[in-house]
Every structure is written in structure tokens, then in C-alpha cells.
Design a protein around this motif. Structure first.
Motif, PDB file in Angstrom:
ATOM      1  N   MET A  17       0.847  -1.174   0.000  1.00  0.00           N
ATOM      2  CA  MET A  17       0.000   0.000   0.000  1.00  0.00           C
ATOM      3  C   MET A  17       0.894   1.238   0.000  1.00  0.00           C
ATOM      4  N   PRO A  18       0.830   2.063  -1.024  1.00  0.00           N
ATOM      5  CA  PRO A  18       1.679   3.258  -1.075  1.00  0.00           C
ATOM      6  C   PRO A  18       1.245   4.294  -0.037  1.00  0.00           C
ATOM      7  N   PHE A  19       2.202   5.058   0.405  1.00  0.00           N
ATOM      8  CA  PHE A  19       1.919   6.130   1.363  1.00  0.00           C
ATOM      9  C   PHE A  19       1.253   7.271   0.624  1.00  0.00           C
ATOM     10  N   ARG A  20       0.196   7.796   1.211  1.00  0.00           N
ATOM     11  CA  ARG A  20      -0.506   8.925   0.608  1.00  0.00           C
ATOM     12  C   ARG A  20      -0.620  10.032   1.636  1.00  0.00           C
ATOM     13  N   SER A  21      -0.434  11.254   1.182  1.00  0.00           N
ATOM     14  CA  SER A  21      -0.605  12.413   2.058  1.00  0.00           C
ATOM     15  C   SER A  21      -2.064  12.547   2.449  1.00  0.00           C
ATOM     16  N   PRO A  22      -2.309  13.015   3.667  1.00  0.00           N
ATOM     17  CA  PRO A  22      -3.709  13.311   4.013  1.00  0.00           C
ATOM     18  C   PRO A  22      -4.267  14.353   3.041  1.00  0.00           C
ATOM     19  N   PRO A  23      -5.522  14.216   2.672  1.00  0.00           N
ATOM     20  CA  PRO A  23      -6.121  15.145   1.694  1.00  0.00           C
ATOM     21  C   PRO A  23      -5.965  16.609   2.080  1.00  0.00           C
ATOM     22  N   ARG A  24      -5.997  16.920   3.357  1.00  0.00           N
ATOM     23  CA  ARG A  24      -5.863  18.318   3.771  1.00  0.00           C
ATOM     24  C   ARG A  24      -4.495  18.885   3.407  1.00  0.00           C
ATOM     25  N   ILE A  25      -3.456  18.081   3.536  1.00  0.00           N
ATOM     26  CA  ILE A  25      -2.109  18.556   3.189  1.00  0.00           C
ATOM     27  C   ILE A  25      -2.019  18.782   1.685  1.00  0.00           C
ATOM     28  N   ASP A  26      -2.537  17.830   0.899  1.00  0.00           N
ATOM     29  CA  ASP A  26      -2.537  17.995  -0.558  1.00  0.00           C
ATOM     30  C   ASP A  26      -3.318  19.240  -0.963  1.00  0.00           C
ATOM     31  N   GLU A  27      -4.476  19.424  -0.359  1.00  0.00           N
ATOM     32  CA  GLU A  27      -5.318  20.581  -0.675  1.00  0.00           C
ATOM     33  C   GLU A  27      -4.612  21.881  -0.297  1.00  0.00           C
ATOM     34  N   PHE A  28      -3.997  21.903   0.889  1.00  0.00           N
ATOM     35  CA  PHE A  28      -3.271  23.094   1.323  1.00  0.00           C
ATOM     36  C   PHE A  28      -2.137  23.414   0.357  1.00  0.00           C
ATOM     37  N   ALA A  29      -1.335  22.410   0.006  1.00  0.00           N
ATOM     38  CA  ALA A  29      -0.197  22.627  -0.889  1.00  0.00           C
ATOM     39  C   ALA A  29      -0.662  23.104  -2.259  1.00  0.00           C
ATOM     40  N   THR A  30      -1.694  22.489  -2.767  1.00  0.00           N
ATOM     41  CA  THR A  30      -2.198  22.858  -4.090  1.00  0.00           C
ATOM     42  C   THR A  30      -2.809  24.250  -4.097  1.00  0.00           C
ATOM     43  N   SER A  31      -3.619  24.550  -3.104  1.00  0.00           N
ATOM     44  CA  SER A  31      -4.310  25.845  -3.104  1.00  0.00           C
ATOM     45  C   SER A  31      -3.386  27.004  -2.722  1.00  0.00           C
ATOM     46  N   ASN A  32      -2.247  26.709  -2.128  1.00  0.00           N
ATOM     47  CA  ASN A  32      -1.301  27.759  -1.719  1.00  0.00           C
ATOM     48  C   ASN A  32       0.037  27.652  -2.432  1.00  0.00           C
ATOM     49  N   ALA A  33       0.069  26.950  -3.553  1.00  0.00           N
ATOM     50  CA  ALA A  33       1.334  26.666  -4.232  1.00  0.00           C
ATOM     51  C   ALA A  33       2.130  27.929  -4.549  1.00  0.00           C
ATOM     52  N   ASP A  34       1.499  28.937  -5.096  1.00  0.00           N
ATOM     53  CA  ASP A  34       2.238  30.140  -5.492  1.00  0.00           C
ATOM     54  C   ASP A  34       2.818  30.868  -4.286  1.00  0.00           C
ATOM     55  N   LEU A  35       2.065  30.937  -3.213  1.00  0.00           N
ATOM     56  CA  LEU A  35       2.583  31.559  -1.996  1.00  0.00           C
ATOM     57  C   LEU A  35       3.736  30.732  -1.416  1.00  0.00           C
ATOM     58  N   LEU A  36       3.603  29.418  -1.419  1.00  0.00           N
ATOM     59  CA  LEU A  36       4.660  28.551  -0.900  1.00  0.00           C
ATOM     60  C   LEU A  36       5.924  28.623  -1.764  1.00  0.00           C
ATOM     61  N   ILE A  37       5.750  28.759  -3.065  1.00  0.00           N
ATOM     62  CA  ILE A  37       6.905  28.935  -3.958  1.00  0.00           C
ATOM     63  C   ILE A  37       7.605  30.253  -3.642  1.00  0.00           C
ATOM     64  N   LEU A  38       6.837  31.314  -3.437  1.00  0.00           N
ATOM     65  CA  LEU A  38       7.434  32.603  -3.060  1.00  0.00           C
ATOM     66  C   LEU A  38       8.213  32.472  -1.756  1.00  0.00           C
ATOM     67  N   ILE A  39       7.606  31.872  -0.745  1.00  0.00           N
ATOM     68  CA  ILE A  39       8.286  31.701   0.539  1.00  0.00           C
ATOM     69  C   ILE A  39       9.548  30.861   0.351  1.00  0.00           C
ATOM     70  N   GLY A  40       9.449  29.801  -0.421  1.00  0.00           N
ATOM     71  CA  GLY A  40      10.620  28.961  -0.694  1.00  0.00           C
ATOM     72  C   GLY A  40      11.732  29.726  -1.389  1.00  0.00           C
ATOM     73  N   ARG A  41      11.376  30.560  -2.358  1.00  0.00           N
ATOM     74  CA  ARG A  41      12.388  31.371  -3.058  1.00  0.00           C
ATOM     75  C   ARG A  41      13.079  32.308  -2.092  1.00  0.00           C
ATOM     76  N   VAL A  42      12.306  32.981  -1.241  1.00  0.00           N
ATOM     77  CA  VAL A  42      12.887  33.931  -0.290  1.00  0.00           C
ATOM     78  C   VAL A  42      13.781  33.205   0.711  1.00  0.00           C
TER      79      VAL A  42
END
Length: 148
Positions: A1-26
């Protein structure tokens, strides 16, 4: 059985991707901001460091290093030429690691441990640079504003 992220984490990452990319760049750029600031405020100390590595023309190395750190910092933070900046970051850190953090050349002890930690830090920075190469600057970048 492959490991899967909880849906909330996937949703958070997807819906905030651009902000997280900005934070990562900084966050990725911050190490270069700090290093450039250190070189600007203690240029002679930086020259001495390059001299201790037995590099030819340590003043030139310090100047080139400083310019590259400023370019990387600005490029990552503002997201301008982001993918090119990611490649530059990767190559710059790869070179810095090969020149300045050859931990295996130090005797066992605190110096070797310090160099090994810097070596590992640089490997992590190179990983971050590759991730930025893949993602690009995201929505909150000048690249996006100018249509790149």
C-alpha cells in the motif's frame, strides 16, 4: 500500500502553491543575502578566507562571489529570470562546495564536522535550486508579470 498524504495537506499545498513557492524562493535566497552582506561589510575578511583556500587573486574571487550572491538574491526574491537563477544557484553552490567545503581534507574533529555540515547545507541548497528550476517563479514573480 503506497503512502498517501492526508487530503488536507494535498489541498493546502495545491491551493497555496504560489505563496509557498514565493516563501521557498525567499528562504533559499536568504543564505545569499546574508553572505553578500557579510562580504560587503567585511570585504577584507572575505578576501582572507579565499586566500586561506590558496585561490589565486582572492580579491577577484571575492568580488565575483559578491556579485553572484547579489544576482542570486535579487533573482530569487523578485522571481526574475527564476529558472536561470536556479541554474546559476546550483552551479555557484556546486563550485563553492568543491572549492570551500572539502571536509575530507580536514583532520577528524571540530573543523571537519563544521566543513561537513557546510557541505550538507550546500547539498540541500542545490536541491532547493533544482526544485525552483522545476516550479519556476510561480504567480508571485516578476517572470509572471512580464509573461515568461
Amino acid at each position: 500500500m503506497p503512502f498517501r498524504s492526508p487530503p488536507r495537506i494535498d489541498e493546502f499545498a495545491t491551493s497555496n502553491a504560489d505563496l509557498l513557492i514565493l516563501i521557498g524562493r525567499v528562504l533559499l535566497a536568504w543564505v545569499f543575502v546574508g553572505s553578500a552582506y557579510g562580504a560587503l561589510t567585511n570585504f577584507s575578511g572575505s578576501v582572507s578566507y579565499f586566500r586561506s583556500l590558496n585561490l589565486p587573486v582572492p580579491q577577484l574571487f571575492t568580488t565575483i562571489n559578491l556579485v553572484l550572491e547579489i544576482v542570486i538574491s535579487v533573482g530569487l526574491i523578485l522571481g526574475i529570470g527564476t529558472r536561470y537563477c536556479a541554474i546559476l544557484t546550483f552551479l555557484f553552490v556546486l563550485s563553492a562546495t568543491a572549492i570551500g567545503h572539502r571536509y575530507w581534507e580536514y583532520p577528524a574533529g571540530p573543523q571537519q564536522i563544521g566543513q561537513y555540515n557546510n557541505f550538507l547545507k550546500n547539498i540541500s541548497i542545490m536541491g532547493g535550486a533544482l526544485l525552483i528550476l522545476v516550479t519556476g517563479g510561480g504567480r508571485f514573480s516578476l517572470d509572471r508579470r512580464v509573461g515568461r
